[in-house]
Design a protein around this motif. Structure first.
Motif, PDB file in Angstrom:
ATOM      1  N   MET A  99       0.829  -1.206   0.000  1.00  0.00           N
ATOM      2  CA  MET A  99       0.000   0.000   0.000  1.00  0.00           C
ATOM      3  C   MET A  99       0.865   1.258   0.000  1.00  0.00           C
ATOM      4  SD  MET A  99      -3.461  -0.915   2.102  1.00  0.00           S
ATOM      5  CE  MET A  99      -2.833  -1.816   3.502  1.00  0.00           C
ATOM      6  N   GLN A 100       1.980   1.218   0.716  1.00  0.00           N
ATOM      7  CA  GLN A 100       2.899   2.353   0.737  1.00  0.00           C
ATOM      8  C   GLN A 100       3.518   2.555  -0.646  1.00  0.00           C
ATOM      9  OE1 GLN A 100       3.424   4.664   3.076  1.00  0.00           O
ATOM     10  NE2 GLN A 100       4.729   5.691   1.584  1.00  0.00           N
ATOM     11  N   ALA A 101       3.845   1.459  -1.322  1.00  0.00           N
ATOM     12  CA  ALA A 101       4.422   1.557  -2.671  1.00  0.00           C
ATOM     13  C   ALA A 101       3.448   2.255  -3.610  1.00  0.00           C
ATOM     14  CB  ALA A 101       4.779   0.164  -3.194  1.00  0.00           C
ATOM     15  N   LEU A 102       2.170   1.910  -3.521  1.00  0.00           N
ATOM     16  CA  LEU A 102       1.179   2.569  -4.368  1.00  0.00           C
ATOM     17  C   LEU A 102       1.067   4.049  -4.015  1.00  0.00           C
ATOM     18  CD1 LEU A 102      -1.020   2.467  -6.530  1.00  0.00           C
ATOM     19  CD2 LEU A 102      -2.636   1.858  -4.712  1.00  0.00           C
ATOM     20  N   GLU A 103       0.971   4.333  -2.731  1.00  0.00           N
ATOM     21  CA  GLU A 103       0.792   5.722  -2.305  1.00  0.00           C
ATOM     22  C   GLU A 103       1.956   6.610  -2.730  1.00  0.00           C
ATOM     23  OE1 GLU A 103      -0.244   8.324   1.688  1.00  0.00           O
ATOM     24  OE2 GLU A 103       0.211   6.203   1.895  1.00  0.00           O
ATOM     25  N   SER A 104       3.160   6.105  -2.649  1.00  0.00           N
ATOM     26  CA  SER A 104       4.346   6.930  -2.924  1.00  0.00           C
ATOM     27  C   SER A 104       4.862   6.807  -4.361  1.00  0.00           C
ATOM     28  CB  SER A 104       5.459   6.588  -1.939  1.00  0.00           C
ATOM     29  OG  SER A 104       5.873   5.249  -2.112  1.00  0.00           O
ATOM     30  N   SER A 105       4.213   6.002  -5.183  1.00  0.00           N
ATOM     31  CA  SER A 105       4.715   5.716  -6.531  1.00  0.00           C
ATOM     32  C   SER A 105       4.539   6.847  -7.529  1.00  0.00           C
ATOM     33  CB  SER A 105       4.017   4.470  -7.084  1.00  0.00           C
ATOM     34  OG  SER A 105       2.645   4.759  -7.323  1.00  0.00           O
ATOM     35  N   GLY A 106       3.581   7.724  -7.280  1.00  0.00           N
ATOM     36  CA  GLY A 106       3.247   8.725  -8.284  1.00  0.00           C
ATOM     37  C   GLY A 106       2.323   8.163  -9.349  1.00  0.00           C
TER      38      GLY A 106
ATOM     39  N   GLY B 218      -2.497   8.252  -5.322  1.00  0.00           N
ATOM     40  CA  GLY B 218      -2.022   7.223  -4.409  1.00  0.00           C
ATOM     41  C   GLY B 218      -2.658   7.203  -3.028  1.00  0.00           C
ATOM     42  N   ALA B 219      -2.779   8.359  -2.377  1.00  0.00           N
ATOM     43  CA  ALA B 219      -3.310   8.395  -1.010  1.00  0.00           C
ATOM     44  C   ALA B 219      -4.769   7.935  -0.967  1.00  0.00           C
ATOM     45  CB  ALA B 219      -3.173   9.798  -0.417  1.00  0.00           C
ATOM     46  N   ALA B 220      -5.566   8.381  -1.930  1.00  0.00           N
ATOM     47  CA  ALA B 220      -6.972   7.972  -1.970  1.00  0.00           C
ATOM     48  C   ALA B 220      -7.085   6.481  -2.274  1.00  0.00           C
ATOM     49  CB  ALA B 220      -7.731   8.787  -3.009  1.00  0.00           C
ATOM     50  N   ALA B 221      -6.241   6.003  -3.177  1.00  0.00           N
ATOM     51  CA  ALA B 221      -6.247   4.575  -3.512  1.00  0.00           C
ATOM     52  C   ALA B 221      -5.852   3.738  -2.300  1.00  0.00           C
ATOM     53  CB  ALA B 221      -5.291   4.313  -4.677  1.00  0.00           C
ATOM     54  N   ARG B 222      -4.835   4.194  -1.590  1.00  0.00           N
ATOM     55  CA  ARG B 222      -4.412   3.461  -0.394  1.00  0.00           C
ATOM     56  C   ARG B 222      -5.546   3.413   0.637  1.00  0.00           C
ATOM     57  NH1 ARG B 222       1.005   3.647   3.210  1.00  0.00           N
ATOM     58  NH2 ARG B 222       0.263   2.157   4.763  1.00  0.00           N
ATOM     59  N   GLY B 223      -6.226   4.517   0.833  1.00  0.00           N
ATOM     60  CA  GLY B 223      -7.339   4.551   1.776  1.00  0.00           C
ATOM     61  C   GLY B 223      -8.411   3.536   1.415  1.00  0.00           C
ATOM     62  N   HIS B 224      -8.723   3.445   0.137  1.00  0.00           N
ATOM     63  CA  HIS B 224      -9.722   2.473  -0.319  1.00  0.00           C
ATOM     64  C   HIS B 224      -9.244   1.045  -0.048  1.00  0.00           C
ATOM     65  CE1 HIS B 224     -12.734   0.503  -2.749  1.00  0.00           C
ATOM     66  NE2 HIS B 224     -11.774  -0.093  -3.425  1.00  0.00           N
TER      67      HIS B 224
END
Length: 124
Positions: free
Chosen positions: A36-43, A55-61
């Protein structure tokens, strides 16, 4: 009547003695958090049901889906997290997609499996 009482007592004791839901191992929890961190910080952007999210919204979901699965003891390993939470919409069944700059858009399951291989690769 006594047999019935003994049977009911045995069932009650078995229910009490049954193990509680086991959480994924600490290593699995670290991997899932890392994914989840990789997705959030990937751009990269994350698409679900036709809408793109940062990323942040996707991680929250995905965190909400993971929490739901944890409560139902439905995630024992990172691959199950990818398959059950990070690959497709539970509502529509449509595959999630990931779009990163300079890379062709791909199914989220493939993207997360690639990230999992990176997380598991030996350092150095």
């Amino acid at each position: 009547m006594r047999k019935l009482c003994n049977l009911l007592l045995a069932v009650a004791l078995a229910a009490i003695a049954a193990p509680a839901s086991a959480a994924p191992s600490a290593a699995t929890q670290r991997e899932i958090n890392g994914l989840m961190q990789a997705l959030e910080s990937s751009g990269c952007r994350f698409q679900r049901n036709g809408t793109w999210y940062e990323g942040a919204a996707a991680r929250g979901h995905l965190q909400r889906k993971y929490d739901y699965l944890l409560k139902r003891d439905m995630v024992d390993n990172s691959e199950q997290f990818i398959d059950r939470a990070a690959s497709r919409s539970s509502m529509s069944g449509k595959a999630y997609r990931v779009s990163c700059a300079g890379v062709p858009e791909q199914d989220a399951s493939a993207w997360f499996l690639q990230q999992l291989r990176r997380l598991r690769a030996p350092a150095g």
